[in-house]
Design an enzyme around this catalytic site. Structure first.
Site, mmCIF file in Angstrom:
data_model
loop_
_atom_site.group_PDB
_atom_site.id
_atom_site.type_symbol
_atom_site.label_atom_id
_atom_site.label_comp_id
_atom_site.label_asym_id
_atom_site.label_seq_id
_atom_site.Cartn_x
_atom_site.Cartn_y
_atom_site.Cartn_z
ATOM 1 N N CYS A 76 0.845 -1.194 0.000
ATOM 2 C CA CYS A 76 0.000 0.000 0.000
ATOM 3 C C CYS A 76 0.877 1.240 0.000
ATOM 4 O O CYS A 76 1.898 1.301 0.669
ATOM 5 C CB CYS A 76 -0.978 -0.006 1.174
ATOM 6 S SG CYS A 76 -0.392 0.771 2.676
ATOM 7 N N HIS A 79 1.299 3.317 3.561
ATOM 8 C CA HIS A 79 2.136 2.873 4.682
ATOM 9 C C HIS A 79 3.338 2.038 4.248
ATOM 10 O O HIS A 79 4.140 1.636 5.076
ATOM 11 C CB HIS A 79 1.305 2.026 5.660
ATOM 12 C CG HIS A 79 0.086 2.714 6.183
ATOM 13 N ND1 HIS A 79 -1.147 2.628 5.572
ATOM 14 C CD2 HIS A 79 -0.084 3.528 7.258
ATOM 15 C CE1 HIS A 79 -2.030 3.348 6.249
ATOM 16 N NE2 HIS A 79 -1.419 3.902 7.270
ATOM 17 N N GLN A 117 -5.563 -0.405 -3.535
ATOM 18 C CA GLN A 117 -6.285 -1.530 -4.126
ATOM 19 C C GLN A 117 -7.305 -1.083 -5.184
ATOM 20 O O GLN A 117 -7.440 -1.715 -6.231
ATOM 21 C CB GLN A 117 -6.969 -2.324 -3.004
ATOM 22 C CG GLN A 117 -7.625 -3.598 -3.509
ATOM 23 C CD GLN A 117 -8.309 -4.367 -2.402
ATOM 24 O OE1 GLN A 117 -7.888 -4.336 -1.246
ATOM 25 N NE2 GLN A 117 -9.377 -5.070 -2.731
ATOM 26 N N HIS A 145 -5.079 -6.190 4.190
ATOM 27 C CA HIS A 145 -4.082 -5.115 4.271
ATOM 28 C C HIS A 145 -3.377 -5.166 5.615
ATOM 29 O O HIS A 145 -4.019 -5.023 6.655
ATOM 30 C CB HIS A 145 -4.762 -3.752 4.100
ATOM 31 C CG HIS A 145 -5.292 -3.514 2.719
ATOM 32 N ND1 HIS A 145 -4.781 -2.557 1.883
ATOM 33 C CD2 HIS A 145 -6.273 -4.148 2.022
ATOM 34 C CE1 HIS A 145 -5.433 -2.586 0.726
ATOM 35 N NE2 HIS A 145 -6.348 -3.548 0.788
ATOM 36 N N CYS A 147 -1.575 -2.990 6.918
ATOM 37 C CA CYS A 147 -1.677 -1.714 7.647
ATOM 38 C C CYS A 147 -2.976 -1.634 8.433
ATOM 39 O O CYS A 147 -3.133 -0.795 9.308
ATOM 40 C CB CYS A 147 -1.530 -0.527 6.695
ATOM 41 S SG CYS A 147 -2.815 -0.412 5.444
#
Ligand code: ZN
Length: 185
Positions: A76, A79, A117, A145, A147
């Site tokens: 991502c 992060h 995403q 995810h 994160c």
């Protein structure tokens, strides 16, 4: 091109930033190791989906093609933490199809970049439309995810589902329904 020297310097700074002794034995090779790993994780930066999708084959009848459960690993961009899961792609050809492995390769091209995403999902759909030129395409991505699950709201196992429909899939509930049934099997 990925600048591995720059990544190495950044990893050193990062380790210093969290208060680590970057010269201790266990960390000595870490900046170099991470730099080489990043070159692999982000190699999609240097790739073009056209390479995989432009070699097409003629077909006599236009039957729907579904390639499901394409495992992917991405990062991502908010992060720089992994998100990973499965992508499902369906398209209705317009006289031409592409080798099935090429759809998986297309997912790789977009997964191996700093990503979100939703954007990855539409990029895959648009690449298929642009290069393969089918009557329509539908893409679904389901991912966990890190994160979300390792920090922050910390909800292990929660999945984010994103979808993109183009062409004939956009406003044809029957086709969409067929896609969902194929994916759920
Ligand atoms: Zn994130």
């Amino acid at each position: 091109m990925v600048d591995q020297k720059k990544i190495e310097q950044a990893v050193r700074l990062l380790l210093e930033g969290i208060g680590e002794d970057v010269d201790r034995e266990g960390l000595a090779d870490t900046p170099n190791r991470v730099a080489r790993m990043y070159a692999e994780l982000y190699r999609g930066m240097e790739e073009d989906a056209a390479l995989h999708l432009s070699r097409t084959f003629a077909v006599d009848s236009n039957e729907i093609v579904v390639e499901k459960d394409i495992t992917f690993y991405s990062t991502c961009e908010h992060h720089l933490m992994p998100f990973y899961g499965k992508a499902h792609i369906a398209y209705l050809p317009d006289g031409r199809v592409v080798g099935l492995s090429k759809l998986a390769r297309t997912v790789e091209v977009y997964a191996r970049r700093p990503q979100i995403q939703e954007q990855m999902t539409t990029q895959i759909a648009e690449a298929v439309m642009e290069h393969l030129k089918p009557q329509g395409v539908m893409v679904m991505v389901e991912a966990e995810h890190m994160c979300m699950t390792m920090r922050g709201v910390s909800k292990p196992g929660s999945r984010t589902v994103t979808m993109a429909a183009r062409g004939c899939f956009r406003d044809n509930p029957q086709l969409q329904q067929y896609f969902f049934e194929m994916v759920r099997k």
